[in-house]
Design an enzyme around this catalytic site. Structure first.
Site, PDB file in Angstrom:
ATOM      1  N   GLU A  49       0.682  -1.256   0.125  1.00  0.00           N
ATOM      2  CA  GLU A  49      -0.085   0.056  -0.107  1.00  0.00           C
ATOM      3  C   GLU A  49       0.558   1.102  -0.147  1.00  0.00           C
ATOM      4  OE1 GLU A  49      -2.954   0.321   3.371  1.00  0.00           O
ATOM      5  OE2 GLU A  49      -3.053   2.227   3.033  1.00  0.00           O
ATOM      6  N   ARG A  53       1.340  10.138   0.479  1.00  0.00           N
ATOM      7  CA  ARG A  53       1.445  11.828   1.022  1.00  0.00           C
ATOM      8  C   ARG A  53       2.893  12.133   1.020  1.00  0.00           C
ATOM      9  NH1 ARG A  53       0.877   9.069   6.620  1.00  0.00           N
ATOM     10  NH2 ARG A  53      -0.079   7.036   5.786  1.00  0.00           N
ATOM     11  N   THR A  76      -4.427   5.869   1.433  1.00  0.00           N
ATOM     12  CA  THR A  76      -4.443   7.493   1.159  1.00  0.00           C
ATOM     13  C   THR A  76      -5.399   8.319   0.491  1.00  0.00           C
ATOM     14  OG1 THR A  76      -2.228   7.677   2.370  1.00  0.00           O
ATOM     15  CG2 THR A  76      -3.798   9.280   2.593  1.00  0.00           C
ATOM     16  N   LYS A 136     -11.444  -1.575   6.261  1.00  0.00           N
ATOM     17  CA  LYS A 136     -10.688  -0.908   6.841  1.00  0.00           C
ATOM     18  C   LYS A 136     -10.935  -0.438   8.348  1.00  0.00           C
ATOM     19  CE  LYS A 136      -6.776   2.324   6.787  1.00  0.00           C
ATOM     20  NZ  LYS A 136      -5.948   3.019   6.134  1.00  0.00           N
TER      21      LYS A 136
END
Ligand SMILES: O=C(O)C(=O)C[C@H](O)[C@H](O)COP(=O)(O)O
Length: 218
Positions: A49, A53, A76, A136
């Site tokens: 993942e 960012r 994100t 999640k």
């Protein structure tokens, strides 16, 4: 090609079933992406993942998409534009700390299976209403940890979670033994200093240790 909630949930569940840990990655340079991906795959953690960012994140996704045996996703995800960018870069799945209707719609239109985040029963139920049965749990430790997540198993047994946020070698097993947890997400397998130093051996060791101690295939 579009994707519906049922297929998205089935696909994210399959991805989450691949290994006990999804490494959550913050990568500053695309130059190191392939080596980092290979180090994690070699340690038994093929699901990667890449959080959006860093400035390089989309290039990192594109580079990691070429890593043999890897399954790269974008983390994100906040906006519809993030979804488009992630898909175009080669992400196979998306992860978000939460979920909005706009984000879910964009993932369905782009055909990107979304692992959307929930931290409370109401948030989890909203996602369930939209058909998302794989979710999640974020921010896992701050939202009450394994005790809180385990408490959701009785009223919401149809939801399977990947807890992320504050998960570590010390608490990962307590999540994985819950009936409603399929895997955990965490950054500890790819520490910033090891990535910056190009210490791929250390990262493979961390991945292998996590994988072995938490019931993975390596
Ligand atoms: O970027 C996202 O999509 C997030 O939801 C945040 C990540 O899940 C956490 O950053 C996990 O980080 P650690 O607590 O360091 O393991």
């Amino acid at each position: 090609m579009t994707i519906d909630a049922k297929s998205a949930s089935a696909q994210t569940l399959e991805i989450c079933n691949t290994a006990p840990v999804i490494p959550v990655l913050l990568v500053e340079s695309a130059d190191t992406a392939a080596a980092l991906g290979q180090a994690l795959v070699a340690g038994g953690l093929p699901v990667l993942e890449v959080t959006l960012r860093t400035k390089a994140a989309l290039d990192v996704i594109a580079a990691m998409a070429e890593v043999e045996g890897g399954i790269v996703g974008a983390g994100t995800l906040l906006t519809a534009q993030d979804v488009k960018n992630a898909k175009a870069a080669g992400a196979k799945f998306g992860v978000s700390p939460g979920a909005t209707d706009a984000l879910i719609d964009a993932c369905e239109v782009e055909g990107l299976p979304l692992l959307a985040g929930a931290a409370t029963a109401t948030e989890a139920m909203r996602l369930l209403e939209r058909g998302y049965t794989t979710q999640k749990f974020f921010p896992a430790e701050a939202a009450g940890g394994a005790k809180a997540l385990g408490s959701l198993a009785s009223p919401l047994p149809q939801i399977t979670f990947c807890p992320t946020g504050g998960v570590s070698p010390d608490n990962a097993a307590s999540y994985l033994k819950l009936p409603n947890v399929v895997c955990v997400g965490g950054s500890w397998v790819a520490p910033k200093d090891a990535v910056a130093a190009g210490d791929w051996g250390r990262i493979t060791d961390l991945a292998r240790t996590a994988c072995k101690s938490l019931g993975g295939a390596v």
